[in-house]
Motif scaffolding. Structure first.
Motif, PDB file in Angstrom:
ATOM      1  N   PHE A  19       0.820  -1.210   0.000  1.00 31.70           N
ATOM      2  CA  PHE A  19       0.000   0.000   0.000  1.00 31.70           C
ATOM      3  C   PHE A  19       0.854   1.260   0.000  1.00 31.70           C
ATOM      4  O   PHE A  19       0.448   2.286  -0.522  1.00 31.70           O
ATOM      5  CB  PHE A  19      -0.967   0.015   1.184  1.00 31.70           C
ATOM      6  CG  PHE A  19      -1.894  -1.170   1.179  1.00 31.70           C
ATOM      7  CD1 PHE A  19      -2.819  -1.341   0.162  1.00 31.70           C
ATOM      8  CD2 PHE A  19      -1.820  -2.128   2.172  1.00 31.70           C
ATOM      9  CE1 PHE A  19      -3.667  -2.446   0.141  1.00 31.70           C
ATOM     10  CE2 PHE A  19      -2.658  -3.233   2.155  1.00 31.70           C
ATOM     11  CZ  PHE A  19      -3.578  -3.389   1.135  1.00 31.70           C
TER      12      PHE A  19
ATOM     13  N   CYS B 120      -3.555   0.091  -4.568  1.00 32.65           N
ATOM     14  CA  CYS B 120      -3.747  -1.340  -4.350  1.00 32.65           C
ATOM     15  C   CYS B 120      -4.968  -1.515  -3.448  1.00 32.65           C
ATOM     16  O   CYS B 120      -5.156  -0.771  -2.490  1.00 32.65           O
ATOM     17  CB  CYS B 120      -2.506  -1.947  -3.691  1.00 32.65           C
ATOM     18  SG  CYS B 120      -2.629  -3.724  -3.406  1.00 32.65           S
TER      19      CYS B 120
ATOM     20  N   SER C  59      -7.227  -3.565  -0.769  1.00 39.49           N
ATOM     21  CA  SER C  59      -7.218  -4.580   0.271  1.00 39.49           C
ATOM     22  C   SER C  59      -8.575  -5.281   0.263  1.00 39.49           C
ATOM     23  O   SER C  59      -9.606  -4.643   0.501  1.00 39.49           O
ATOM     24  CB  SER C  59      -6.974  -3.928   1.633  1.00 39.49           C
ATOM     25  OG  SER C  59      -7.012  -4.902   2.648  1.00 39.49           O
TER      26      SER C  59
END
Length: 167
Positions: A69, A75, A77
Motif C-alpha cells: 500500500f 492497491c 485490500s
C-alpha cells in the motif's frame, strides 16, 4: 486434505474468518493484480495481461506484500465488506466463489495441498503476463482469459465483453 476433514471455508462465514484463514483463500493466481479498464459508458470491465509492477511474473505473488500500500497506493485490500461492491475479480477467485456459496475447485491449493496446483491447472497468470513497466498503453493489452470460467467453477459467472471500451 482428506475429504472427511472439516473445511473452514465451508463452515465459516467470510466475515468471521481469522486473518490466516482469509489469507489462505487466495490461490495465488495473480489475476487480481492485473490492470483492468472500465468502459465509461457501459461500466463493463476489460482485463489486460499487464501486471502490477510488484507482481512476481513467475510465482504470481506480490513481491512486497506487507508494504504494497505504501508502494502502490491504489492497491485494493480485499475485505468481506468490499466483496459486496467490487466487480472486477476473476470468476475463479476463491473470495467470490465462497461469497456466492460455491465450493473451492480441486485445483485450489487448500483442496490440492499444493501451491503449484493453480499453475499446473493453467488457472494462474503465470507465463501469460507482462509487467506494467514494459507494457505501454493498457488498451494494447486487453485479453479475455482472466474472465474465462475455468474447470471446477460454476458456469453462472461473468458474461463476456463484446465491444472495446471508450477512450
Amino acid at each position: 486434505m482428506a475429504d472427511d476433514m472439516l473445511r473452514f471455508w465451508q463452515t465459516t462465514p467470510l466475515s468471521e474468518m481469522s486473518k490466516e484463514q482469509w489469507e489462505s483463500l487466495c490461490d495465488g493466481c495473480g489475476k487480481c493484480c492485473l490492470h483492468k479498464l472500465r468502459d465509461d459508458e457501459t461500466d463493463e470491465i476489460y482485463f489486460t495481461n499487464v501486471a502490477c509492477r510488484l507482481l512476481d511474473l513467475h510465482s504470481c505473488h506480490c513481491s512486497s506484500y506487507e508494504t504494497r500500500f505504501r508502494k502502490v497506493p491504489d492497491c485494493v485490500s480485499l475485505t468481506p465488506d468490499i466483496l459486496t461492491t467490487i466487480d472486477w475479480l476473476p470468476p475463479s477467485c476463491a473470495y467470490i466463489l465462497i461469497r456466492d456459496g460455491q465450493d473451492l475447485p480441486d485445483w485450489h491449493p487448500l483442496r490440492s495441498g499444493s501451491a503449484e496446483s493453480v499453475h499446473e491447472a493453467g488457472i494462474s497468470a503465470r507465463d501469460k503476463i507482462i509487467s506494467e513497466r514494459k507494457a505501454g498503453l493498457l488498451e494494447d493489452h486487453m485479453v479475455e482469459w482472466p474472465a474465462d470460467i475455468p474447470p471446477g467453477v460454476a458456469r453462472n459467472r461473468r458474461k463476456r465483453n463484446t465491444h472495446k471500451p471508450s477512450k
